[in-house]
Design a protein around this motif. Structure first.
Motif, PDB file in Angstrom:
ATOM      1  N   TYR B  48      42.796  21.821  36.378  1.00 19.95           N
ATOM      2  CA  TYR B  48      43.477  22.974  36.912  1.00 19.95           C
ATOM      3  C   TYR B  48      43.702  22.842  38.411  1.00 19.95           C
ATOM      4  O   TYR B  48      42.990  22.098  39.106  1.00 19.95           O
ATOM      5  N   PHE B  49      44.717  23.545  38.863  1.00 17.06           N
ATOM      6  CA  PHE B  49      45.167  23.506  40.253  1.00 17.06           C
ATOM      7  C   PHE B  49      45.071  24.915  40.858  1.00 17.06           C
ATOM      8  O   PHE B  49      45.270  25.913  40.171  1.00 17.06           O
ATOM      9  N   ASN B  50      44.797  24.948  42.135  1.00 15.64           N
ATOM     10  CA  ASN B  50      44.878  26.179  42.898  1.00 15.64           C
ATOM     11  C   ASN B  50      45.746  25.892  44.112  1.00 15.64           C
ATOM     12  O   ASN B  50      45.439  24.971  44.881  1.00 15.64           O
ATOM     13  N   ASN B  51      46.826  26.661  44.261  1.00 15.21           N
ATOM     14  CA  ASN B  51      47.759  26.410  45.372  1.00 15.21           C
ATOM     15  C   ASN B  51      48.181  24.939  45.431  1.00 15.21           C
ATOM     16  O   ASN B  51      48.184  24.323  46.509  1.00 15.21           O
ATOM     17  N   ASN B  52      48.484  24.401  44.268  1.00 16.16           N
ATOM     18  CA  ASN B  52      49.015  23.042  44.089  1.00 16.16           C
ATOM     19  C   ASN B  52      47.969  21.948  44.279  1.00 16.16           C
ATOM     20  O   ASN B  52      48.297  20.762  44.161  1.00 16.16           O
TER      21      ASN B  52
END
Lengths: 110, 117
Positions: B48-52
């Motif tokens: 998973y990614f947060n803010n790319n």
């Protein structure tokens, strides 16, 4: 770590009630419930946050016991449209990813 | 709002070929997740990614799998080379504030069904 759901499968007649349980070995921040129809994506039902609040809409409700790290989904007066696979997703902290159980298959018959 | 958009919906390929799955998250959602669903394992988190930025890729099975998020509106999951055991439904999901709950909830795309022969 994947939460454990029970039962794995349940068959109901229309109008009957069911309970689906979800337990985790880790402390939880939140529990999410989703329903998936065959061949479709999981759809959000409800979220329960730390605090043990019971939530619900229509005839589907859920509880969250953070001390026991367990959640239960209650379906009352089941309808044919309730058929599908129910997943609980657990979040150990805000901003973390959801880990899903293997699902409970629910079939409601006329 | 068009929801989370995934492509292709179905992919049949031969062992050894490269597979690229694509995802467009809901605008404004700052988390993006890739899950794989099989009968045996259920819904497994891959990455998973947060803010790319990739936050956790510990669920990626092996080096044959890679994921990128070059900008806030696009992500890819690549398998190279593909193997029959990669056959599964791959879901992309993005997380943002739910209309009814007000809390951050996952919205799934329709999924990409991959069959590797």
């Amino acid at each position: 770590q994947q939460p454990v759901q029970s039962p794995q499968a349940v068959i109901l007649r229309e109008g009957e009630d069911a309970v689906i349980n979800c337990s985790s070995s880790k402390a939880l921040y939140s529990v999410h419930w989703y329903r998936q129809k065959h061949g479709e994506a999981p759809v959000f039902l409800m979220i329960l946050l730390k605090g043990g609040e019971q939530k619900g809409h229509d005839k589907i409700s859920a509880s969250f016991n953070e001390k026991k790290q367990q959640s239960s989904l209650y379906l009352t007066a089941s309808q044919l449209s309730y058929s599908g696979t129910y997943f609980c997703g657990t979040e150990s902290n805000s901003g973390y990813a959801l880990n899903f159980g293997k699902g409970t298959s629910l079939l409601v018959t006329p | 709002d068009a929801g989370v958009i995934q492509s292709p919906r179905h992919e049949v390929t031969e062992m050894g070929q490269e597979v690229t799955l694509r995802c467009k998250p809901i605008s404004g959602h700052d988390y993006l997740f890739w899950y794989r669903q099989t009968m045996m394992r259920g819904l497994e988190l891959l990455i998973y990614f947060n803010n790319n930025v990739p936050i956790d890729d510990s669920g990626m099975p092996e080096d044959r799998f890679s994921a990128k998020m070059p900008n806030a509106s696009f992500s890819t999951l690549k398998i190279q080379p593909s193997e029959p055991r990669d056959s599964a439904v791959y879901f992309c999901a993005s997380k943002g504030r739910g209309r009814l709950s007000g809390a951050n909830v996952l919205t799934f795309g329709a999924g990409s069904r991959l069959t590797v022969l």
